[in-house]
Design a protein around this motif. Structure first.
Motif, PDB file in Angstrom:
ATOM      1  N   GLN A  78      21.424  26.255  16.330  1.00  0.00           N
ATOM      2  CA  GLN A  78      21.052  26.640  14.980  1.00  0.00           C
ATOM      3  C   GLN A  78      20.462  28.038  14.955  1.00  0.00           C
ATOM      4  O   GLN A  78      19.979  28.545  15.974  1.00  0.00           O
ATOM      5  CB  GLN A  78      20.059  25.643  14.380  1.00  0.00           C
ATOM      6  CG  GLN A  78      18.739  25.529  15.084  1.00  0.00           C
ATOM      7  CD  GLN A  78      17.859  24.463  14.460  1.00  0.00           C
ATOM      8  OE1 GLN A  78      17.141  23.790  15.142  1.00  0.00           O
ATOM      9  NE2 GLN A  78      17.920  24.304  13.149  1.00  0.00           N
ATOM     10  N   LYS A  79      20.510  28.646  13.794  1.00  0.00           N
ATOM     11  CA  LYS A  79      19.980  29.980  13.596  1.00  0.00           C
ATOM     12  C   LYS A  79      18.485  29.904  13.309  1.00  0.00           C
ATOM     13  O   LYS A  79      17.936  28.840  13.054  1.00  0.00           O
ATOM     14  CB  LYS A  79      20.725  30.665  12.447  1.00  0.00           C
ATOM     15  CG  LYS A  79      22.219  30.866  12.717  1.00  0.00           C
ATOM     16  CD  LYS A  79      22.916  31.527  11.539  1.00  0.00           C
ATOM     17  CE  LYS A  79      24.395  31.703  11.820  1.00  0.00           C
ATOM     18  NZ  LYS A  79      25.105  32.325  10.665  1.00  0.00           N
ATOM     19  N   ASP A  80      17.858  31.084  13.311  1.00  0.00           N
ATOM     20  CA  ASP A  80      16.410  31.144  13.154  1.00  0.00           C
ATOM     21  C   ASP A  80      15.930  30.679  11.786  1.00  0.00           C
ATOM     22  O   ASP A  80      14.773  30.281  11.644  1.00  0.00           O
ATOM     23  CB  ASP A  80      15.915  32.578  13.405  1.00  0.00           C
ATOM     24  CG  ASP A  80      16.089  32.999  14.855  1.00  0.00           C
ATOM     25  OD1 ASP A  80      16.170  32.103  15.709  1.00  0.00           O
ATOM     26  OD2 ASP A  80      16.143  34.216  15.122  1.00  0.00           O
ATOM     27  N   ASP A  81      16.799  30.720  10.762  1.00  0.00           N
ATOM     28  CA  ASP A  81      16.330  30.328   9.430  1.00  0.00           C
ATOM     29  C   ASP A  81      16.191  28.818   9.283  1.00  0.00           C
ATOM     30  O   ASP A  81      15.632  28.322   8.297  1.00  0.00           O
ATOM     31  CB  ASP A  81      17.249  30.869   8.346  1.00  0.00           C
ATOM     32  CG  ASP A  81      18.684  30.342   8.460  1.00  0.00           C
ATOM     33  OD1 ASP A  81      18.940  29.448   9.290  1.00  0.00           O
ATOM     34  OD2 ASP A  81      19.549  30.832   7.702  1.00  0.00           O
ATOM     35  N   LEU A  82      16.693  28.050  10.255  1.00  0.00           N
ATOM     36  CA  LEU A  82      16.561  26.594  10.292  1.00  0.00           C
ATOM     37  C   LEU A  82      17.114  25.924   9.044  1.00  0.00           C
ATOM     38  O   LEU A  82      16.625  24.878   8.606  1.00  0.00           O
ATOM     39  CB  LEU A  82      15.088  26.190  10.486  1.00  0.00           C
ATOM     40  CG  LEU A  82      14.386  26.741  11.726  1.00  0.00           C
ATOM     41  CD1 LEU A  82      12.960  26.223  11.799  1.00  0.00           C
ATOM     42  CD2 LEU A  82      15.134  26.367  12.987  1.00  0.00           C
ATOM     43  N   LYS A  83      18.143  26.530   8.473  1.00  0.00           N
ATOM     44  CA  LYS A  83      18.731  25.956   7.271  1.00  0.00           C
ATOM     45  C   LYS A  83      20.002  25.159   7.565  1.00  0.00           C
ATOM     46  O   LYS A  83      20.524  24.471   6.692  1.00  0.00           O
ATOM     47  CB  LYS A  83      19.049  27.069   6.262  1.00  0.00           C
ATOM     48  CG  LYS A  83      17.815  27.626   5.555  1.00  0.00           C
ATOM     49  CD  LYS A  83      17.146  26.551   4.701  1.00  0.00           C
ATOM     50  CE  LYS A  83      16.009  27.086   3.875  1.00  0.00           C
ATOM     51  NZ  LYS A  83      15.390  26.031   3.040  1.00  0.00           N
ATOM     52  N   SER A  84      20.503  25.262   8.787  1.00  0.00           N
ATOM     53  CA  SER A  84      21.722  24.542   9.123  1.00  0.00           C
ATOM     54  C   SER A  84      21.845  24.354  10.625  1.00  0.00           C
ATOM     55  O   SER A  84      21.169  25.040  11.408  1.00  0.00           O
ATOM     56  CB  SER A  84      22.958  25.291   8.597  1.00  0.00           C
ATOM     57  OG  SER A  84      23.084  26.541   9.252  1.00  0.00           O
ATOM     58  N   LEU A  85      22.705  23.410  11.012  1.00  0.00           N
ATOM     59  CA  LEU A  85      23.072  23.180  12.409  1.00  0.00           C
ATOM     60  C   LEU A  85      24.550  23.495  12.561  1.00  0.00           C
ATOM     61  O   LEU A  85      25.367  23.136  11.709  1.00  0.00           O
ATOM     62  CB  LEU A  85      22.844  21.722  12.816  1.00  0.00           C
ATOM     63  CG  LEU A  85      21.438  21.158  12.794  1.00  0.00           C
ATOM     64  CD1 LEU A  85      21.475  19.699  13.263  1.00  0.00           C
ATOM     65  CD2 LEU A  85      20.527  21.956  13.686  1.00  0.00           C
TER      66      LEU A  85
END
Length: 853
Positions: free
Chosen positions: A485-492
């Motif tokens: 996942q990316k740093d924004d933690l909005k998606s996997l």
């Protein structure tokens, strides 16, 4: 005329028969992997070996590198140089040509060349070159440097790496005394009478496993350490590796072989012993002792039975893979790969750098790892080897080689070789995390936190997942699926490596999604309301999850866990059990406090294979490992094959360029007692691991971040003690500001700490912005005992308490810590155990730093 026709017919018949016989013979030779035009045996090892000389004998066998290596990631062995800065060496040439011998002395990160000197003081005697090295007066005492032996051979320029440290007093590290003890202890284990003298060094208790000789340690019983009732008839002289040495402690590894008599058979075992000792003027202490014992599989003896293949005393967690029906399978025993085909009653020794009866130190060096990628019904095996290449066409190089074993031709063919400039240990660590081959001839591996896809047909490679970082990605048990996942933690993000299909799981509006891991092949993740995210005193966010979900590979929801009023902060997967760490909000809702843990059990039964790896109890051998086969083995008719390697023109090298900003994305390397390395993005996780290992933590620059033990009896940072006594703003500032202010003043920096805290800056951020010549370490969760390493070096440690207060740890002795209370400026002693309990009850929120350069 008729006679001529008869003669011609006879000649043609004889010619046809001859052609047929030759064809059958050629096909037979080809199927046995013995065709000189197309296949050949793996080339023998050719490079010399360098050892260093002590009063106790030769130590630190060094193996040659023909490829470029990043010095800042080389660790290997270390050697203390005496007060006169001279020491002796020995080169075993094994009959090869060697000339232009010299050495380089570099800074430990390899960036600074201190000395580049040819070696002229040496003598030659048959296969050995002995000589002496005199280092120039350009080094600092008690500082590690990288020594690089350089020599020309028929294969090209070869380099050998080892760390050296100058003990100016000439006796600070007491190497000879430590070696004498370790060698004496090891030898005494073969005699229960002689071993009694060393029994006082054991700490036999319930922590020791006395049911297997595969792993023995300091907690094992006296009988277990002295080999029980095993009939060991001989053992080779140990090879000695000094893996770490400091003023208080030394780590030494011994490698040797034993011959074990069992009835009419004698079996060979590889043995590795690891010691951590502490030398004092009063006595020598054995801090750790670990021994492993592994059978060198002998397919010519009784190892193959009616329904089993015995692997003797061995770690049961072996590399094993079978075909879909179980007709064929492959396994790795003591770093050698074998394949068994039951339908054809064939056992093939596919790959290994050493032969069972060959005691060549060059081929036995254990800095490589074999992974089985696939086994099909015909008995063909795809596999990969990573690390140092002991011999063959890549001898002296570090990399990953992918091979195909063709069962019908009985030949092994290299598909690609991925070159690496990393150390073998680091490459093996990444390789152990991910090594997967898809059905469409794509090979996936991890290198320096990136996932790479390598086309086995096109011989090219590229990164498919960049900068996922330790802790931000998870891999399923079969390694078929990777999630990140990316740093924004909005998606996997998920990728099926077999199909290259990608998918995404997104969080609802106002939520974060947290990747937690895999339970077998099932994905585990959590959901967090944005308003529930709070920062701890170090400025780190606490993601308290209100819901946990488990989904299968098709996206079907298997479990939804959402307890009322309780939040999830972490999970640990252990087999089919999911342990859940939980918190609740405090009374005013401004933070979280721990509550009792919970767990989820996976009730699905794990499918067992057609052939299984089992552990059996056998009299004096205690536990042995065996492969139980689904079908009967006709052992008397068993055909044992040793394939050759297919020859090809040119090379099949794949170049991969790896770039990482080590300042923005630093990594921490934990070297355990046995030399294995584990890599972390979090210094706290690294220190916790090294504390248990036990071991050391190093940085990308090869500098120490933390060392187990090696403490003085006492130390106190007197400068901070005096500063606290005269601190004028003690009562006007909050405790965190006082601690920060004192640390910064101690480092010669003045900042408006209270104003920075009021503006929302965290403790770690303030320290990073203020201490430009230091590396700030968030060591949240580490025990107090591990913090004494920094205090021992006159580095204060800030401890943040859950109630908003803070304290400074500025000293210790054998019984107490020395603490500074910012509420009143008092510096006082507090019992070591009481201090540990105080900080542990508050979560062990520590932060400190180390100076760099």
């Amino acid at each position: 005329m008729r006679d001529n026709l008869i003669k011609i017919t006879i000649i043609k018949t004889i010619y046809a028969i001859a052609i047929f016989v030759i064809a059958v013979f050629a096909l037979s030779k080809l199927s046995n992997g013995d065709n000189a035009d197309m296949t050949a045996r793996m080339q023998p090892a050719t490079l010399p070996v360098v050892t260093l000389v002590t009063d106790e004998g030769d130590v630190n066998p060094l193996h040659g590198y023909l490829s470029d290596i990043d010095v800042n990631y080389m660790r290997g062995t270390v050697f203390p140089v005496g007060g006169d800065r001279s020491f002796s060496f020995k080169i075993n040439t094994f009959g090869s040509n060697v000339w232009n011998i010299g050495f380089e002395l570099r800074s430990i990160d390899g960036n600074r060349l201190i000395e580049n000197t040819p070696i002229t003081d040496y003598a030659e005697d048959n296969d050995y070159i002995t000589g002496n090295i005199q280092l120039k007066d350009l080094i600092t005492a008690d500082t590690e440097y990288m020594l690089v032996f350089v020599m020309e051979t028929d294969n090209g320029t070869v380099r050998y790496y080892t760390r050296v440290v100058w003990e100016e007093s000439g006796s600070k590290y007491n190497l000879d005394e430590c070696l004498s003890f370790v060698l004496g202890f090891s030898e005494a284990t073969f005699s229960k009478t002689e071993a009694k003298e060393y029994s006082k060094y054991l700490e036999s208790n319930s922590e020791g496993d006395n049911t297997s000789f595969n792993k023995v340690n300091i907690h094992s019983s006296f009988s277990q350490v002295t080999w029980g009732e095993l009939n060991i008839t001989k053992h080779t002289t140990p090879e000695v590796y000094i893996t770490d040495i400091h003023s208080q402690t030394a780590c030494i590894e011994l490698q040797y072989r034993v011959a074990l008599k069992d009835g009419n058979y004698t079996r060979a075992y590889n043995v590795v012993e690891d010691y951590r000792v502490r030398y004092t003027t009063d006595r020598l202490y054995l801090l750790n002792f670990e021994r492993t014992m592994n059978f060198i599989f002998d397919y010519n003896s009784y190892s193959v039975g009616k329904n089993s293949i015995s692997l003797g005393i061995e770690d049961s967690d072996i590399e094993f893979r079978e075909s879909a029906s179980g007709t064929a399978f492959a396994f790795v025993s003591e770093n050698r790969l074998y394949a068994f085909n039951n339908s054809e009653n064939r056992l093939a020794y596919i790959f290994g750098f050493y032969d069972g009866d060959n005691d060549d130190i060059r081929t036995r060096w254990n800095k490589n790892l074999i992974k089985i990628l696939n086994v099909d019904e015909a008995g063909n095996v795809k596999f990969a080897v990573a690390g140092y290449m002991n011999r063959g066409i890549h001898e002296g190089e570090v990399g990953i080689a992918v091979y195909d074993y063709n069962s019908s031709l009985n030949a092994v063919e290299e598909q690609i070789f991925v070159k690496s400039t990393s150390s073998p240990e680091i490459l093996m660590s990444y390789f152990d995390r991910l090594a997967y081959s898809s059905n469409n001839e794509m090979f996936y591996c991890m290198l320096d936190q990136n996932v790479y896809e390598i086309d086995l047909i096109g011989k090219s490679g590229k990164s498919v997942v960049d900068d996922i970082g330790t802790g931000q990605y998870k891999i399923s048990e079969s390694q078929n699926v990777i999630a990140w996942q990316k740093d924004d933690l909005k998606s996997l993000q998920l990728m099926n490596l077999n199909t290259r299909a990608t998918s995404e799981i997104t969080a609802d509006e106002g939520d974060f999604i947290i990747l937690l891991g895999f339970m077998g092949e099932d994905l585990v993740y959590g959901l967090v309301h944005e308003q529930d995210v709070m920062n701890d005193q170090m400025g780190n966010p606490i993601y308290a999850m209100y819901c946990l979900k488990i989904e299968d590979s098709d996206g079907n929801l298997l479990e939804k866990y959402s307890p009322e009023g309780i939040y999830i902060t972490g999970v640990t997967v252990n087999g089919n059990q999911l342990k859940i760490t939980r918190v609740v909000k405090n009374e005013d809702g401004s933070g979280y406090v721990s509550t009792y843990d919970d767990q989820i059990m996976n009730t699905l039964e794990v499918e067992s294979g057609n052939n299984t790896v089992d552990v059996a109890s056998v009299d004096v051998f205690e536990k042995i490992v065996q492969i139980t086969t689904k079908s009967e083995i006709k052992s008397k008719q068993l055909r044992v094959l040793t394939p050759n390697q297919t020859l090809f023109e040119g090379d099949r090298d794949v170049e991969i360029k790896i770039e990482r900003d080590i300042d923005k994305n630093p990594l921490y390397y934990v070297y355990g007692l046995n030399g294995d390395v584990r890599i972390y993005a979090s210094p706290a996780k690294a220190v916790l691991d090294a504390n248990d290992a036990p071991g050391v933590v190093t940085s990308d620059n090869n500098e120490y971040i933390w060392i187990k033990g090696n403490l003085l009896r006492s130390n106190q940072i007197m400068a901070i003690t005096r500063m606290a006594e005269s601190y004028e703003n003690m009562t006007s500032q909050n405790p965190v500001a006082v601690c920060l202010d004192l640390v910064l003043q101690f480092r010669g920096t003045n900042r408006d700490v209270e104003g920075l805290l009021a503006n929302g800056m965290g403790v770690e951020q303030i320290l990073e912005n203020s201490l430009t010549d230091a590396r700030v370490l968030d060591l949240d969760g580490c025990p107090l005992s591990s913090m004494l390493y920094y205090v021992n070096q006159d580095i204060p440690v800030i401890c943040l308490l859950n109630n908003g207060d803070a304290m400074l740890v500025i000293g210790f002795n054998e019984l107490n810590t020395v603490l500074m209370d910012p509420m009143n400026g008092a510096v006082y002693k507090y019992g070591m155990n009481d201090s540990a309990e105080l900080f542990e009850n508050d979560g062990n929120h520590f932060i400190t730093y180390i100076t760099e350069g």
